[in-house]
Design an enzyme around this catalytic site. Structure first.
Site, PDB file in Angstrom:
ATOM      1  N   THR A  35       0.886  -1.161  -0.077  1.00 14.74           N
ATOM      2  CA  THR A  35      -0.136   0.114   0.034  1.00 14.74           C
ATOM      3  C   THR A  35       0.824   1.064   0.064  1.00 14.74           C
ATOM      4  OG1 THR A  35      -1.797  -0.993   1.250  1.00 14.74           O
ATOM      5  CG2 THR A  35      -1.545   1.498   1.440  1.00 14.74           C
ATOM      6  N   ARG A  56     -14.896  -6.602  -0.239  1.00 15.23           N
ATOM      7  CA  ARG A  56     -14.108  -6.277   0.944  1.00 15.23           C
ATOM      8  C   ARG A  56     -13.332  -4.924   0.873  1.00 15.23           C
ATOM      9  NH1 ARG A  56      -8.634  -4.895   2.179  1.00 15.23           N
ATOM     10  NH2 ARG A  56      -8.147  -5.367   4.537  1.00 15.23           N
ATOM     11  N   GLY A  74     -11.005  -2.125   2.793  1.00 10.81           N
ATOM     12  CA  GLY A  74      -9.866  -1.963   3.750  1.00 10.81           C
ATOM     13  C   GLY A  74      -9.923  -0.390   4.539  1.00 10.81           C
ATOM     14  N   ASP A  75      -8.898  -0.207   5.227  1.00 15.90           N
ATOM     15  CA  ASP A  75      -8.665   1.004   5.754  1.00 15.90           C
ATOM     16  C   ASP A  75      -8.361   2.198   4.803  1.00 15.90           C
ATOM     17  OD1 ASP A  75      -6.192  -0.184   5.574  1.00 15.90           O
ATOM     18  OD2 ASP A  75      -5.276   1.423   6.724  1.00 15.90           O
ATOM     19  N   THR A  91      -0.558   1.790   6.490  1.00 19.67           N
ATOM     20  CA  THR A  91      -0.578   0.846   5.784  1.00 19.67           C
ATOM     21  C   THR A  91      -0.472  -0.561   6.527  1.00 19.67           C
ATOM     22  OG1 THR A  91       1.086  -0.728   4.308  1.00 19.67           O
ATOM     23  CG2 THR A  91       2.072   0.948   5.922  1.00 19.67           C
ATOM     24  N   GLY A  92      -1.044  -1.652   6.161  1.00 22.92           N
ATOM     25  CA  GLY A  92      -1.106  -2.766   7.196  1.00 22.92           C
ATOM     26  C   GLY A  92      -2.590  -3.455   7.296  1.00 22.92           C
ATOM     27  N   GLY A 150      -5.817  -3.580   7.315  1.00 21.69           N
ATOM     28  CA  GLY A 150      -6.908  -2.672   7.346  1.00 21.69           C
ATOM     29  C   GLY A 150      -7.963  -2.668   8.146  1.00 21.69           C
TER      30      GLY A 150
HETATM   31  N1  GLY Z   1      -4.180  -1.445   4.424  1.00 20.03           N
HETATM   32  C1  GLY Z   1      -4.663  -1.993   3.302  1.00 20.03           C
HETATM   33  C2  GLY Z   1      -5.872  -2.759   3.195  1.00 20.03           C
HETATM   34  O1  GLY Z   1      -6.050  -3.380   4.253  1.00 20.03           O
HETATM   35  O2  GLY Z   1      -6.740  -2.871   2.349  1.00 20.03           O
END
Ligand code: GLY
Length: 365
Positions: free
Chosen positions: A199, A227, A229-230, A250-251, A253
């Site tokens: 990311t 789905r 993410g964050d 990043t990580g 999410g």
């Molecule tokens: N941090 C990116 C995701 O989880 O999609």
């Protein structure tokens, strides 16, 4: 220099407030930028020297793109947009070209951007077709009355805005195809594939003291059921507020969403600031009548690097306690840039008007 002298005194001063009084052409005006290209089990033994050099060159190129804009007096928003585009175009990162595949072997991309000067924001979730998803997030912010668009509607908006379109196979790389094939063959689970790799994000403060943050991703290998993410969620993966900080995450999410990591960090910085002023005021000598010999004014005060690092680390720690992994980059309105991550490594870089210019990969550098 003034910042560092005052940091040592515990009463630090105001690069952004000073910068606000300067013209963009003033070469002394303070600016800063930080970038990330993903966090995960990034270890020396897993990366060849050639790949190490390739990643560092990619990070340096992205960093220089944003730095040049800021050095020339450009805005934080323009700097992070251009910086993220460079990383989206690089197949080494999980964003734009090189995005990971979903369970259905498609690409669904997420992005977001926020302007700390007015807290305007834009985001796009589960999109494809747009070459640079960060431009779609920016168009949502600038050209629509909304903050987040998703899926087919967001793709339609992108086309209507005239953003560059690509065919669905544009994002594909052999590495990402091999990853999804292994997941689908159940040789490994999606978690074994380090889906946190790649990311991308950028945060910046420009020479007018304005801040911005942006994030772009392909999400998680093998994701399904739409789905998200964050990364496209304002407050989780991205946040910017000129009063406190700009953050990109990043990580994993799901955990960043549950903690509201980016907003949580900015809120704690905003709340810590007046408390720290009060503490500093108590260290000022008093006169014979018991009155402080001078009053510390808010406009002359900033949090120390240690204070900011502690806040970022404590929020990443809480996210980690829930089971999440990853990290953040952060810029403050006082010119600092900070990293915090609980993974072995994070692709990262930072630069500022005081001469900082570095990239890193592993946790021990
Ligand atoms: N941090 C990116 C995701 O989880 O999609």
């Amino acid at each position: 220099m003034m910042r560092y002298i005052l940091t040592m005194l515990g009463m630090i001063s105001l690069p952004s407030a000073l910068a606000a009084q300067t013209s963009p052409a003033d070469e002394d005006a303070a600016w800063s930028i930080a970038i990330h290209g993903g966090a995960g089990t990034i270890k020396r033994e897993n990366i060849t020297p050639e790949k190490d050099a390739e990643i560092r060159a990619a990070l340096a190129k992205a960093l220089e793109t944003g730095s040049k804009i800021l050095r020339d007096g450009g805005s934080a928003m323009d700097a992070i947009t251009a910086t993220i585009m460079v990383m989206e175009d690089n197949p080494n990162f999980n964003a734009g070209k090189g995005a990971v595949f979903t369970w259905d072997k498609t690409n669904e991309l997420d992005s977001s951007i926020m302007d700390g000067s007015d807290r305007s924001a834009g985001a796009a979730a589960g999109i494809n077709g747009t070459k640079n998803p960060i431009l779609l997030a920016r168009a949502v912010k600038d050209k629509s009355p909304h903050v987040m668009l998703s899926g087919a509607g967001a793709n339609q908006f992108s086309r209507e805005q005239g953003l560059e379109q690509v065919s669905p196979d544009y994002y594909a790389t052999s590495r990402r195809l091999e990853q999804i094939e292994r997941v689908l063959a159940k040789e490994v689970s999606a978690k074994d594939i380090d889906y946190k790799f790649g990311t991308v994000g950028a945060v910046a403060m420009d020479s007018n003291g304005n801040m911005a943050a942006g994030t772009s991703t392909g999400g998680m290998t093998g994701k399904r059921w739409g789905r998200i993410g964050d990364s496209p969620i304002i407050g989780a993966g991205t946040y910017a507020d000129d009063r406190a900080c700009a953050v990109s995450a990043t990580g994993s999410g799901e955990y960043f969403i549950r903690v509201g990591v980016a907003h949580e960090i900015c809120t704690r910085i905003r709340m810590r600031w007046p408390v720290a002023i009060e503490e500093a005021q108590k260290t000022v000598p008093k006169d014979a009548d018991g009155n402080y010999t001078y009053a510390i004014h808010a406009s002359e005060f900033m949090l120390s690097d240690e204070d900011v690092q502690k806040i970022a680390d404590s929020v990443i720690g809480e996210m980690g306690d829930l089971g999440g992994t990853g990290g953040i980059i952060l810029a403050t309105p006082w010119g600092q840039t900070i990293y915090s991550f609980n993974t072995p490594g994070m692709y990262r870089g930072r630069a500022d008007s005081e001469g900082e210019k570095s990239v890193g990969i592993y946790g021990d550098e």
